[in-house]
Design a protein around this motif. Structure first.
Motif, mmCIF file in Angstrom:
data_model
loop_
_atom_site.group_PDB
_atom_site.id
_atom_site.type_symbol
_atom_site.label_atom_id
_atom_site.label_comp_id
_atom_site.label_asym_id
_atom_site.label_seq_id
_atom_site.Cartn_x
_atom_site.Cartn_y
_atom_site.Cartn_z
ATOM 1 N N THR A 28 20.870 -42.850 15.347
ATOM 2 C CA THR A 28 19.559 -42.971 16.001
ATOM 3 C C THR A 28 19.125 -41.627 16.588
ATOM 4 N N SER B 297 16.091 -39.120 15.141
ATOM 5 C CA SER B 297 15.029 -38.739 16.088
ATOM 6 C C SER B 297 14.879 -37.222 16.141
ATOM 7 N N THR C 161 13.215 -36.031 13.021
ATOM 8 C CA THR C 161 11.784 -36.346 13.078
ATOM 9 C C THR C 161 11.042 -35.334 13.947
ATOM 10 N N LEU D 25 4.388 -40.358 13.911
ATOM 11 C CA LEU D 25 4.431 -39.677 15.212
ATOM 12 C C LEU D 25 3.899 -38.254 15.216
ATOM 13 N N CYS E 198 8.101 -33.009 12.491
ATOM 14 C CA CYS E 198 6.778 -33.035 13.133
ATOM 15 C C CYS E 198 6.377 -31.645 13.621
ATOM 16 N N THR F 232 9.388 -49.019 11.597
ATOM 17 C CA THR F 232 9.579 -48.027 10.522
ATOM 18 C C THR F 232 11.031 -47.974 10.035
ATOM 19 N N SER G 216 10.670 -42.024 18.667
ATOM 20 C CA SER G 216 11.571 -42.186 17.521
ATOM 21 C C SER G 216 12.797 -43.016 17.913
ATOM 22 N N VAL H 196 12.984 -40.820 8.052
ATOM 23 C CA VAL H 196 12.393 -39.615 8.657
ATOM 24 C C VAL H 196 10.955 -39.422 8.169
ATOM 25 N N SER I 46 11.820 -46.653 18.009
ATOM 26 C CA SER I 46 11.081 -47.216 16.871
ATOM 27 C C SER I 46 11.882 -48.336 16.216
ATOM 28 N N VAL J 138 7.677 -37.363 20.771
ATOM 29 C CA VAL J 138 8.152 -37.752 19.432
ATOM 30 C C VAL J 138 9.590 -38.271 19.505
ATOM 31 N N LEU K 110 8.829 -42.032 10.048
ATOM 32 C CA LEU K 110 8.665 -41.697 11.467
ATOM 33 C C LEU K 110 7.777 -40.467 11.641
ATOM 34 N N THR K 111 7.943 -39.486 10.770
ATOM 35 C CA THR K 111 7.099 -38.285 10.854
ATOM 36 C C THR K 111 5.634 -38.647 10.669
#
Length: 285
Positions: free
Chosen positions: A67, A71, A74, A160, A78, A223, A217, A153, A220, A213, A156-157
């Protein structure tokens, strides 16, 4: 003078009261209930069993690390994709800036579920990307872009990146244009100006965007569940399964609280490392 201050104080309390009541009712009280529940065993007796189960089982520790890793990846994706967009937004007219802002926000007016199903169509074995690569002869068999960490990823990208772009753009808007001229007069090229002037001054935006972010993440659920399937499980998915599928509210509550503590702890550590080191003057200004 004193009456004026008291009047302002009463006005502030009255304005904040509805938000405070709602915050206590829908956030604080449920969190306290979950915390109490996490320290109960199946006989509703006080126990550390739920937390001990998490700590001693490598399965849960592996999911916690996954996790955090997803994150962080991500946040990196981002940042790399969002910084050029934010930099461009800071250099165009207000009209173009508004158009770009709308284009970034507009996809997020659609449900995250619908957008993730769109990615399923794009990244599936018979999706647009694999079909195009196969027809071009670049690959012999479909590439697995879904139901793995890469798919999570990407999802999530997409969900976010808007927070990173807006946070970076806000910092870039506040940079005084005369600094660019001063750097140029002193002989600094564009690359040197970027790394020695622009990047340090946008650290508050980087920190705000990264914090948002990363926190979102970590928590989340939709997703990772859709893009990762059963092979890429993260803590929110495990907490959901414990509570909704296995009806084990005590373990689910303990996992939820450990997720919250992990997120708050890592964000606090990262924030203190950045704000108290070399560039602390940027945050104090």
């Amino acid at each position: 003078m004193k009456d004026g201050r008291n009047r302002k104080r009463r006005t502030a309390v009255l304005l904040l009261a509805p938000a405070i009541v709602i915050l206590i009712g829908v956030f604080l009280l449920p969190m306290v209930y979950i915390l109490i529940l996490s320290f109960q065993d199946k006989q509703e007796q006080f126990s550390f069993e739920n937390y001990w189960l998490f700590v001693k089982d490598p399965y849960y520790l592996q999911i916690l690390w996954r996790t955090i890793k997803l994150s962080l990846l991500t946040v990196g994706a981002c940042f790399l994709l969002g910084y050029p967009v934010a930099l461009y937004m800071s250099q165009v007219s207000n009209r173009m800036r508004g158009i770009i802002t709308f284009l970034i926000i507009a996809p997020h007016l659609v449900s995250v579920v619908i957008r993730n199903f769109g990615w399923v169509i794009m990244l599936g074995e018979k999706g647009l990307i694999n079909n195009s690569l196969l027809k071009l002869g670049l690959i012999d068999k479909p590439i697995r872009l879904m139901y793995n960490e890469l798919g999570v990823v990407i999802g999530l990208t997409d969900s976010l990146i808007v927070y990173m772009v807006l946070a970076l753009a806000t910092s870039l808007y506040q940079i005084d244009g005369s600094l660019y001229k001063a750097a140029s007069i002193l002989g600094a090229g564009r690359v040197r100006t970027f790394f020695t002037v622009i990047v340090p001054l946008t650290l508050p935006g980087m920190l705000a965007g990264s914090t948002l972010v990363f926190s979102l993440s970590m928590s989340s659920f939709v997703t990772p569940a859709l893009m990762g399937g059963t092979s890429v499980k993260v803590l929110p998915v495990i907490a959901y399964e414990k509570i909704m599928t296995q009806l084990n509210w005590q373990v689910g509550a303990a996992i939820s609280f450990l997720l919250l503590l992990s997120t708050v702890g890592l964000v606090t550590l990262f924030t203190r490392l950045v704000e108290t080191k070399r560039y602390k003057e940027v945050f104090s200004s």
